[in-house]
Structure formats: C-alpha cells, structure tokens
Write an enzyme that holds these catalytic residues in place. Structure first.
Site, PDB file in Angstrom:
ATOM      1  N   SER A 156       3.588   8.026   3.971  1.00  0.00           N
ATOM      2  CA  SER A 156       5.051   7.882   3.959  1.00  0.00           C
ATOM      3  C   SER A 156       5.669   9.229   3.632  1.00  0.00           C
ATOM      4  O   SER A 156       4.994  10.106   3.061  1.00  0.00           O
ATOM      5  CB  SER A 156       5.449   6.868   2.877  1.00  0.00           C
ATOM      6  OG  SER A 156       6.844   6.804   2.724  1.00  0.00           O
TER       7      SER A 156
ATOM      8  N   TYR B 139       5.451   3.060  -5.882  1.00  0.00           N
ATOM      9  CA  TYR B 139       5.203   3.133  -4.431  1.00  0.00           C
ATOM     10  C   TYR B 139       4.813   4.570  -4.054  1.00  0.00           C
ATOM     11  O   TYR B 139       3.819   4.795  -3.347  1.00  0.00           O
ATOM     12  CB  TYR B 139       6.453   2.685  -3.667  1.00  0.00           C
ATOM     13  CG  TYR B 139       6.315   2.736  -2.161  1.00  0.00           C
ATOM     14  CD1 TYR B 139       5.534   1.801  -1.481  1.00  0.00           C
ATOM     15  CD2 TYR B 139       6.955   3.723  -1.412  1.00  0.00           C
ATOM     16  CE1 TYR B 139       5.397   1.845  -0.101  1.00  0.00           C
ATOM     17  CE2 TYR B 139       6.832   3.770  -0.033  1.00  0.00           C
ATOM     18  CZ  TYR B 139       6.057   2.828   0.620  1.00  0.00           C
ATOM     19  OH  TYR B 139       5.923   2.882   1.993  1.00  0.00           O
TER      20      TYR B 139
END
Ligand code: NDP
Length: 247
Positions: free
Chosen positions: A145, A158
């Site tokens: 990501s 995360y």
C-alpha cells in the site's frame, strides 16, 4: 482473450480474489491467457467470478481459503500444484483495514490486520516457496500500500502491517536469485476495503475520501499484469500506483 503460447501461460494463484483488486487481477491475468486459481472465504463469489472468466474464454478455478490458516494456504498451493504441475505466480493480495486510533485499543482489529495482512502473506510465501525453489523459478507478488510508505493517524496498525510486508518482500528479494518478488503499493482504489470493521466514524471518512479520489481496481490489476509479463530475468521490485490527486 489473448492466447499466449503454453510457455508464456502461467499458473497464477490469487488470494483475496472475491472482490476489489484481487477480482480485477483475476480478470486481467485470465484475459492475458493465464490459468488463475482464486482463493478467499466467500466461496459463492469465487464460483460466480470463475464462471464469468470461463464464459469469457479464460481459465479459472477456485478454492475456499482463509489466509490466517497455514493449513488452508498450503492446501491451496498444493492442490494447484497437483492439478497443474507447477505454481508460477502467487499474488498475496488478501487484506483488511479496520482503522481506528491506537488509544481506542481495538485489539481484535489489530490482531485481525496482523493475521490477514502480515501472517497471511507469510503463509502464502511458506506455501509456495519450496515449490518454486524446487523448480528454480517463480514470482511472488505482495500487495502492500502507499501505507507502506507513510503513516497517518488512525492507520498506525494497518501501516505497521504494510511496512512489514514491504520489508519482508525486500528481504525475500535479496535472498532470491531465481524467484522474482514484486511489491504493489496502491493508493485509494475502488473496492470493499473501507466497508468492513474499525471505528465507524473513521470508516465513513475513509469511504468519503475514497469515493472522491479512488482509481479503478483494474488499474492496479494492470500494474500486476505488467510485472507478471516481464521476462524471468526482469524483477519489477515495486510499483506505487495512486490517484493523481492523492496527497
Ligand atoms: P476488498 O475488501 O475488496 O478485498 C479484500 C479481499 O481480501 C477480499 O477478497 C476478501 O475476501 C479477502 N480476505 C479478507 N480476509 C481474508 C482472509 N482471512 N482469508 C482470505 N481472504 C481474505 O479490498 P481491496 O481489493 O482494496 O484489498 C486488496 C488488497 O489491497 C489488500 O491487501 C489491501 O490492504 C490492499 N490495498 C487496498 C487499497 C484500496 O484503497 N482499496 C489501497 C492500498 C492497498 P473474503 O472476505 O471473501 O475472504
């Protein structure tokens, strides 16, 4: 559908292919002529996608899979290996993002992100690495990501899992002379990621930002398709792909 020669057609396993980026990747790689093997928990979705890919002339099958279970992931890889004789590519894509501030102490959410995003990726590597090493070839694509590159409030855990996936991928790449390792790092992308779990207020804010900014999942799939299509001696080590307007 393109029809590459048998030599160019690959056996591609994709985790988290019941929606979003995984689904788009399955469509794209099947359209490129590869045999795709779909894995996720929602097996009804996998069956429907598999039917659609086949109806369009592609080759797909599927298996129910929870990436938090090493046994599930090993079965997924071993069944594909038995059926097709090899595993050329694993796309470690399954992920969850239940966001919240650290001081909210949503420990179950933290553990789920660690279990799916990090441990699930490790399970995928453990399942295919011996098969690939035995052949002296293979390609592991890990979906990280832009959160593997920057940390934002409410996304600490995360981001920690995605930084870890990037670090793990780089370590594996350095240890490998015969296996290609690619990190795909998307920014806001249309998918179901922001629909599940976490602090409801944070979820609504992420959903609003995503609705405004997000790029189609097919654009991330195209980046994966590009990496997979390179010759064996070319390792696309990382692709960052995000909306032009994302900060
Ligand atoms: P989606 O929620 O649409 O897809 C997530 C996929 O992961 C689903 O297919 C889901 O299937 C699967 N999954 C979740 N938990 C498990 C599990 N325990 N075992 C097996 N499969 C599981 O989101 P995206 O397509 O966006 O997410 C794909 C990847 O992209 C993730 O790693 C995410 O972190 C990453 N990413 C996404 C971005 C975005 O903006 N969308 C940005 C950056 C990275 P099922 O529920 O059926 O098991």
């Amino acid at each position: 559908m393109n029809s590459p020669s048998t030599d160019e057609s690959k056996i591609v396993l994709i985790t988290g292919s019941s929606s979003g980026i995984g689904e788009a990747t399955a469509r794209r790689l099947a359209a490129d002529g590869h045999q795709v093997v779909l894995g996720a928990r929602r097996v009804d979705r996998l069956a429907a996608l598999s039917d659609k890919i086949r109806a369009a002339g592609g080759r797909a099958d599927y298996q129910q899979l929870d990436v938090t279970s090493i046994d599930d992931v090993r079965n997924f890889a071993e069944r594909a290996h038995q059926r097709y004789g090899r595993v050329d590519v694993l796309v470690n894509n399954a992920g969850v993002m239940p966001l919240s501030r650290v001081d909210a102490l949503r420990v179950d959410d933290w553990n789920q992100m660690i279990d799916v995003n990090l441990r699930g990726t490790l399970h995928g590597i453990a399942a295919v690495l011996p098969l690939m090493r035995a052949r002296g070839a293979g390609h592991i694509v890990n979906v990280a990501s832009t959160s593997a590159h920057r940390v934002d409030p409410t996304a600490a855990v995360y981001c920690a899992t995605k930084y870890a996936v990037r670090a793990l991928s780089e370590g594996l790449r350095q240890e490998s002379r015969d296996i290609r390792v690619t990190v795909i790092s998307p920014g806001y992308t249309h998918s179901e990621l922001a629909d599940h779990g976490g602090d409801p207020e944070v979820r609504a804010a992420v959903r609003a930002a995503s609705d405004q900014l997000a790029i189609p999942a097919s654009t991330v799939a195209d980046a994966i398709g590009y990496a997979v299509a390179q010759p064996e001696n070319v390792d696309v080590s990382e692709v960052i792909i995000r909306p032009t307007a994302q900060g």
